[in-house]
Write a protein that holds these residues in place. Structure first.
Motif, PDB file in Angstrom:
ATOM      1  N   THR A  32      11.899   6.875   3.980  1.00 39.41           N
ATOM      2  CA  THR A  32      11.059   7.091   5.157  1.00 39.41           C
ATOM      3  C   THR A  32       9.593   6.754   4.911  1.00 39.41           C
ATOM      4  OG1 THR A  32      10.841   9.438   4.572  1.00 39.41           O
ATOM      5  CG2 THR A  32      12.600   8.841   6.112  1.00 39.41           C
ATOM      6  N   ASP A  33       9.172   6.677   3.661  1.00 39.83           N
ATOM      7  CA  ASP A  33       7.835   6.169   3.316  1.00 39.83           C
ATOM      8  C   ASP A  33       7.920   4.735   2.800  1.00 39.83           C
ATOM      9  OD1 ASP A  33       6.139   8.315   3.952  1.00 39.83           O
ATOM     10  OD2 ASP A  33       6.681   9.369   2.119  1.00 39.83           O
ATOM     11  N   PHE A  34       8.997   4.426   2.116  1.00 36.35           N
ATOM     12  CA  PHE A  34       9.143   3.121   1.471  1.00 36.35           C
ATOM     13  C   PHE A  34       9.165   1.974   2.485  1.00 36.35           C
ATOM     14  CE2 PHE A  34      11.962  -0.276  -0.125  1.00 36.35           C
ATOM     15  CZ  PHE A  34      11.303  -0.615  -1.298  1.00 36.35           C
ATOM     16  N   TYR A  35      10.023   2.048   3.478  1.00 42.39           N
ATOM     17  CA  TYR A  35      10.162   0.935   4.424  1.00 42.39           C
ATOM     18  C   TYR A  35       8.959   0.758   5.346  1.00 42.39           C
ATOM     19  CZ  TYR A  35      14.963   0.351   2.858  1.00 42.39           C
ATOM     20  OH  TYR A  35      16.079   0.112   2.089  1.00 42.39           O
ATOM     21  N   PRO A  36       8.379   1.832   5.908  1.00 44.67           N
ATOM     22  CA  PRO A  36       7.197   1.620   6.764  1.00 44.67           C
ATOM     23  C   PRO A  36       6.039   0.956   6.027  1.00 44.67           C
ATOM     24  CG  PRO A  36       8.128   3.788   7.153  1.00 44.67           C
ATOM     25  CD  PRO A  36       8.853   3.230   5.969  1.00 44.67           C
ATOM     26  N   ALA A  37       5.935   1.197   4.715  1.00 42.68           N
ATOM     27  CA  ALA A  37       4.844   0.595   3.951  1.00 42.68           C
ATOM     28  C   ALA A  37       5.061  -0.898   3.718  1.00 42.68           C
ATOM     29  CB  ALA A  37       4.696   1.309   2.610  1.00 42.68           C
ATOM     30  N   ARG A  38       6.251  -1.405   4.044  1.00 40.41           N
ATOM     31  CA  ARG A  38       6.572  -2.810   3.784  1.00 40.41           C
ATOM     32  C   ARG A  38       6.887  -3.592   5.055  1.00 40.41           C
ATOM     33  NH1 ARG A  38       7.230   0.356  -0.230  1.00 40.41           N
ATOM     34  NH2 ARG A  38       7.089  -0.334  -2.400  1.00 40.41           N
ATOM     35  N   VAL A  39       6.517  -3.051   6.188  1.00 45.90           N
ATOM     36  CA  VAL A  39       6.737  -3.755   7.446  1.00 45.90           C
ATOM     37  C   VAL A  39       5.945  -5.066   7.447  1.00 45.90           C
ATOM     38  CG1 VAL A  39       6.313  -3.699   9.932  1.00 45.90           C
ATOM     39  CG2 VAL A  39       7.212  -1.677   8.775  1.00 45.90           C
ATOM     40  N   GLY A  40       6.632  -6.141   7.812  1.00 48.69           N
ATOM     41  CA  GLY A  40       5.961  -7.426   7.913  1.00 48.69           C
ATOM     42  C   GLY A  40       5.992  -8.270   6.661  1.00 48.69           C
ATOM     43  N   ARG A  41       6.635  -7.795   5.605  1.00 45.68           N
ATOM     44  CA  ARG A  41       6.745  -8.617   4.398  1.00 45.68           C
ATOM     45  C   ARG A  41       8.139  -8.464   3.798  1.00 45.68           C
ATOM     46  NH1 ARG A  41       6.336  -6.100  -0.575  1.00 45.68           N
ATOM     47  NH2 ARG A  41       5.392  -4.028  -0.712  1.00 45.68           N
ATOM     48  N   ALA A  42       8.533  -9.456   3.053  1.00 49.08           N
ATOM     49  CA  ALA A  42       9.868  -9.449   2.455  1.00 49.08           C
ATOM     50  C   ALA A  42       9.966  -8.387   1.370  1.00 49.08           C
ATOM     51  CB  ALA A  42      10.182 -10.818   1.870  1.00 49.08           C
ATOM     52  N   LEU A  43      11.150  -7.804   1.258  1.00 50.00           N
ATOM     53  CA  LEU A  43      11.411  -6.806   0.229  1.00 50.00           C
ATOM     54  C   LEU A  43      11.760  -7.537  -1.066  1.00 50.00           C
ATOM     55  CD1 LEU A  43      11.817  -3.791  -0.425  1.00 50.00           C
ATOM     56  CD2 LEU A  43      14.209  -4.059   0.237  1.00 50.00           C
ATOM     57  N   ASP A  44      10.878  -7.442  -2.066  1.00 54.56           N
ATOM     58  CA  ASP A  44      11.117  -8.179  -3.304  1.00 54.56           C
ATOM     59  C   ASP A  44      11.303  -7.273  -4.518  1.00 54.56           C
ATOM     60  OD1 ASP A  44       8.562  -7.245  -3.496  1.00 54.56           O
ATOM     61  OD2 ASP A  44       7.606  -9.195  -3.747  1.00 54.56           O
ATOM     62  N   GLU A  45      11.295  -5.947  -4.323  1.00 57.75           N
ATOM     63  CA  GLU A  45      11.514  -5.027  -5.436  1.00 57.75           C
ATOM     64  C   GLU A  45      13.007  -4.839  -5.721  1.00 57.75           C
ATOM     65  OE1 GLU A  45       7.879  -3.085  -3.304  1.00 57.75           O
ATOM     66  OE2 GLU A  45       9.668  -4.189  -2.711  1.00 57.75           O
ATOM     67  N   ASP A  46      13.304  -4.443  -6.945  1.00 61.28           N
ATOM     68  CA  ASP A  46      14.654  -4.014  -7.305  1.00 61.28           C
ATOM     69  C   ASP A  46      14.804  -2.570  -6.830  1.00 61.28           C
ATOM     70  OD1 ASP A  46      16.813  -2.741  -8.886  1.00 61.28           O
ATOM     71  OD2 ASP A  46      16.925  -4.688  -9.857  1.00 61.28           O
ATOM     72  N   VAL A  47      15.699  -2.333  -5.867  1.00 63.93           N
ATOM     73  CA  VAL A  47      15.839  -1.015  -5.240  1.00 63.93           C
ATOM     74  C   VAL A  47      17.152  -0.370  -5.646  1.00 63.93           C
ATOM     75  CG1 VAL A  47      16.001   0.227  -3.057  1.00 63.93           C
ATOM     76  CG2 VAL A  47      14.418  -1.688  -3.286  1.00 63.93           C
ATOM     77  N   LEU A  48      17.057   0.889  -6.072  1.00 67.32           N
ATOM     78  CA  LEU A  48      18.236   1.680  -6.411  1.00 67.32           C
ATOM     79  C   LEU A  48      18.355   2.812  -5.399  1.00 67.32           C
ATOM     80  CD1 LEU A  48      20.529   2.262  -8.509  1.00 67.32           C
ATOM     81  CD2 LEU A  48      18.927   3.837  -9.607  1.00 67.32           C
ATOM     82  N   ASP A  49      19.315   2.692  -4.484  1.00 62.73           N
ATOM     83  CA  ASP A  49      19.521   3.684  -3.432  1.00 62.73           C
ATOM     84  C   ASP A  49      20.475   4.760  -3.954  1.00 62.73           C
ATOM     85  OD1 ASP A  49      20.160   5.183  -1.208  1.00 62.73           O
ATOM     86  OD2 ASP A  49      20.571   3.462   0.085  1.00 62.73           O
ATOM     87  N   ILE A  50      19.971   5.989  -4.134  1.00 66.37           N
ATOM     88  CA  ILE A  50      20.779   7.063  -4.734  1.00 66.37           C
ATOM     89  C   ILE A  50      21.440   7.977  -3.703  1.00 66.37           C
ATOM     90  CG2 ILE A  50      19.374   7.054  -6.831  1.00 66.37           C
ATOM     91  CD1 ILE A  50      18.030   9.635  -5.778  1.00 66.37           C
ATOM     92  N   THR A  51      21.349   7.635  -2.423  1.00 64.43           N
ATOM     93  CA  THR A  51      21.863   8.531  -1.390  1.00 64.43           C
ATOM     94  C   THR A  51      23.386   8.537  -1.277  1.00 64.43           C
ATOM     95  OG1 THR A  51      21.532   6.803   0.285  1.00 64.43           O
ATOM     96  CG2 THR A  51      19.753   8.401  -0.026  1.00 64.43           C
ATOM     97  N   GLY A  52      24.070   7.651  -2.003  1.00 61.99           N
ATOM     98  CA  GLY A  52      25.532   7.633  -1.956  1.00 61.99           C
ATOM     99  C   GLY A  52      26.188   8.355  -3.113  1.00 61.99           C
ATOM    100  N   ILE A  53      25.420   9.113  -3.888  1.00 63.10           N
ATOM    101  CA  ILE A  53      25.955   9.828  -5.055  1.00 63.10           C
ATOM    102  C   ILE A  53      26.287  11.267  -4.666  1.00 63.10           C
ATOM    103  CG2 ILE A  53      25.473  10.567  -7.416  1.00 63.10           C
ATOM    104  CD1 ILE A  53      23.491   8.241  -7.632  1.00 63.10           C
ATOM    105  N   PRO A  54      27.559  11.649  -4.677  1.00 65.61           N
ATOM    106  CA  PRO A  54      27.936  13.008  -4.271  1.00 65.61           C
ATOM    107  C   PRO A  54      27.244  14.109  -5.070  1.00 65.61           C
ATOM    108  CG  PRO A  54      29.874  11.602  -4.352  1.00 65.61           C
ATOM    109  CD  PRO A  54      28.743  10.812  -4.949  1.00 65.61           C
ATOM    110  N   TYR A  55      27.007  13.892  -6.368  1.00 65.05           N
ATOM    111  CA  TYR A  55      26.379  14.904  -7.225  1.00 65.05           C
ATOM    112  C   TYR A  55      24.969  15.240  -6.752  1.00 65.05           C
ATOM    113  CZ  TYR A  55      24.732  17.195 -11.523  1.00 65.05           C
ATOM    114  OH  TYR A  55      24.225  18.099 -12.434  1.00 65.05           O
ATOM    115  N   LEU A  56      24.369  14.346  -6.002  1.00 63.96           N
ATOM    116  CA  LEU A  56      23.005  14.538  -5.539  1.00 63.96           C
ATOM    117  C   LEU A  56      22.940  15.078  -4.110  1.00 63.96           C
ATOM    118  CD1 LEU A  56      22.582  12.830  -8.083  1.00 63.96           C
ATOM    119  CD2 LEU A  56      20.848  11.522  -6.846  1.00 63.96           C
TER     120      LEU A  56
END
Length: 287
Positions: A35-59
């Motif tokens: 919710t902070d990451f994407y709004p800060a990148r509006v208008g430019r290509a996403l070029d970072e290596d992103v690890l999305d942890i929201t699909g991990i049941p333990y978390l």
């Protein structure tokens, strides 16, 4: 990448960090809601290596243990706000309902808000007052760090390369406990705080046996008011408890002047909010 296990996430982090070190490049971005990451990148290509942890049941989710409660890092603020928890958690649930709007609360996560380490992060004062710890996993295994030591400055934490937050651990209070969170902004919702406070009081026989008072948005890192906490212990729990608050109790804060408020206004607002919080707790039924 969106791993489905903690082990997979840690393996990926380790490999990417090793490669980044060889190339003198930045490491991966750990995403827990965005919710902070994407709004800060509006208008430019996403070029970072992103690890999305929201699909991990333990978390995910909130669970009760013998020691207290475990809130998974990827638990959303909507889940916190709607959870069946004791009055001890009232401050955290109140904060959860004021973190952005409904869309933000449905996507934003506990660890995302804490790791972002903004001085105005709404979740920090209540969790700090609840004496929470951060469950951190990395190449060297697991370590638990008190929240008061986890955030070291504006947008800075103690996380090391290859580490991620798996959960927030909330210890069980020794006695019956209630809490309250109050936030001052230019409006009620969708606003960055001018000042905010969280108060947790433990009581026995109508007397305060334990106290935690935390103030946010008035320093680079949210602060507990230890001298005020000591002053509250042993006092009868009623509305007059707010009279124990003195301006000197706020000397440890270091508010700034910015577009939202002056330093002087922030300090005064923090004092008023603490008084209100103590008055509210003193008037609650059953105390």
């Amino acid at each position: 990448m969106r791993p489905t296990s903690l082990e997979e996430a840690l393996e990926h982090l380790s490999a990417v960090h090793a490669n980044a070190a060889r190339m003198n490049a930045a490491g991966p971005v750990i995403l827990a809601g965005g919710t902070d990451f994407y709004p800060a990148r509006v208008g430019r290509a996403l070029d970072e290596d992103v690890l999305d942890i929201t699909g991990i049941p333990y978390l995910q989710g909130i669970g009760e243990t013998d020691e207290g409660w475990r809130i998974g890092a990827a638990t959303t603020w909507s889940a916190v706000a709607n959870a069946d928890l004791p009055p001890f958690f009232d401050a955290l649930r109140q904060a959860a309902r004021q973190i952005g709007g409904a869309q933000i609360q449905n996507s934003g996560t506990v660890a995302g808000n804490l790791c972002n380490a903004s001085p105005a992060a709404d979740s920090v004062p209540p969790l700090l007052a609840m004496r929470a710890k951060m469950e951190i996993h990395g190449p060297q295994g697991r370590r638990d760090v008190p929240l008061g030591e986890f955030i070291t400055g504006n947008r800075r934490t103690v996380l090391k390369p290859g580490e991620l937050v798996a959960a927030v651990l909330v210890p069980r209070p020794k006695k019956e406990a209630r809490s309250v969170f109050l936030k001052l902004g230019a409006r009620e919702y969708l606003v960055i705080s001018i000042a905010m406070v969280a108060v947790v009081l433990e009581t026995e026989g109508g007397v305060v046996s334990g106290a935690s008072v935390a103030v946010g948005a008035c320093s680079a890192v949210a602060q507990r008011l230890s001298f005020l906490e000591s002053e509250l212990i042993g006092r009868r729990l009623n509305a007059a408890l707010a009279n124990r608050v003195k301006p000197a109790h706020f000397d440890g804060l270091s508010p700034i002047d910015d577009i939202r408020a002056t330093a002087g206004y922030r300090r005064e607002a923090a004092e008023v909010l603490v008084r209100r919080a103590l008055t509210m707790l003193g008037k609650q039924k059953g105390n």
